[in-house]
Scaffold this motif. Structure first.
Motif, short mmCIF file in Angstrom:
data_model
loop_
_atom_site.label_atom_id
_atom_site.label_comp_id
_atom_site.label_asym_id
_atom_site.label_seq_id
_atom_site.Cartn_x
_atom_site.Cartn_y
_atom_site.Cartn_z
N ARG A 107 -9.41 -2.41 3.30
CA ARG A 107 -9.03 -3.66 3.97
C ARG A 107 -8.82 -3.46 5.46
O ARG A 107 -9.06 -4.37 6.26
CB ARG A 107 -7.75 -4.23 3.35
CG ARG A 107 -7.96 -4.88 1.99
CD ARG A 107 -6.62 -5.16 1.33
NE ARG A 107 -5.78 -6.00 2.16
CZ ARG A 107 -5.69 -7.33 2.06
NH1 ARG A 107 -6.43 -7.96 1.17
NH2 ARG A 107 -4.89 -8.01 2.84
N SER A 108 -8.38 -2.28 5.85
CA SER A 108 -8.11 -2.01 7.27
C SER A 108 -9.32 -1.42 8.00
O SER A 108 -9.21 -1.06 9.16
CB SER A 108 -6.92 -1.07 7.40
OG SER A 108 -7.21 0.19 6.82
N ARG B 22 -13.35 2.69 5.76
CA ARG B 22 -14.17 2.58 4.54
C ARG B 22 -14.41 3.91 3.86
O ARG B 22 -14.39 4.00 2.63
CB ARG B 22 -15.50 1.91 4.89
CG ARG B 22 -15.34 0.48 5.36
CD ARG B 22 -16.67 -0.16 5.66
NE ARG B 22 -16.48 -1.55 6.09
CZ ARG B 22 -17.48 -2.35 6.47
NH1 ARG B 22 -18.73 -1.89 6.46
NH2 ARG B 22 -17.22 -3.58 6.84
N GLN C 263 0.83 -1.20 0.00
CA GLN C 263 0.00 0.00 0.00
C GLN C 263 0.87 1.26 0.00
O GLN C 263 0.56 2.24 -0.69
CB GLN C 263 -0.94 0.02 1.21
CG GLN C 263 -1.92 1.19 1.18
CD GLN C 263 -2.72 1.30 2.46
OE1 GLN C 263 -2.38 0.68 3.47
NE2 GLN C 263 -3.77 2.09 2.44
#
Length: 211
Positions: free
Chosen positions: A150-151, A154, A85
């Protein structure tokens, strides 16, 4: 020396989103264009004067402020990003920086720039750099946003990944499918960008000092 806080960068980023919208407003909304006698020396505050003097400056300001916001976001979060990322985020920032340089080159040519060889070269270089910036920024932003999704971040993830995708879809509809936006100028293209930039600015403001 006092270091600017994330809230300062968040506010500047939000202003960049607003400038993006302002730079794409149809000048006809500001009033009728002047007659032919004023083409080369339009009255101040006329629609043509705004188009030539104000819109280029606002467009450059928007590009610089958006770049500033992404740099601030990268600086704040880079230590907690996954390696992939972080690399995509760096590519995205480089792409936006190249796009900012492209905007400056195109704006420097002025309204009748293609008649001057130097200005025409600036326009060609700006277009080329703009395409390169797009090729770097689009996948970089989508992957950067996917990492936030993913973490569990959102809202920020959807803004970074969704804003460029929606903008590209609108461009494809306009150029490829022939969908006309004559009545509203570039607003359909600018609004997804402005909304995404606003979310980035809000996140910098809301989560100041954290990652």
């Amino acid at each position: 020396m006092w270091p600017p806080s994330d809230r300062v960068f968040g506010g500047l980023t939000a202003v960049g989103g607003l400038c993006t919208v302002v730079a794409t407003l149809p000048t006809r909304w500001l009033g009728p264009r002047p007659t032919d006698s004023y083409v080369f020396d339009p009255p101040r505050f006329s629609a043509l004067w705004v188009e030539r003097a104000v819109v280029p400056a606002v467009a450059v300001a928007a590009a610089l402020l958006i770049l500033t916001g992404l740099l601030a976001l990268f600086r704040r979060d880079r230590e907690r990003m996954a390696r992939w990322q972080r690399w995509f985020a760096a590519v995205a920032v480089v792409g936006v920086a190249v796009g900012t340089l492209a905007t400056m080159l195109v704006v420097s040519a002025g309204s009748g720039g293609t008649a001057d060889p130097t200005a025409a070269l600036n326009v060609l270089a700006g277009v080329g750099l703009g395409l390169l910036g797009l090729l770097l920024a689009l996948p970089g932003l989508v992957a950067w946003g996917a990492g936030y999704l993913r973490s569990g971040r959102r809202r920020l993830g959807a803004a970074l990944a969704g804003g460029p995708v929606v903008t590209l879809a609108v461009l494809v509809a306009n150029v490829g499918a022939g969908v006309s936006f004559d009545g509203v100028g570039g607003l359909p293209i600018a609004l997804p960008v402005a909304l995404a930039v606003g979310v980035v600015g809000y996140d910098l403001w809301e989560r100041a000092g954290t990652a």
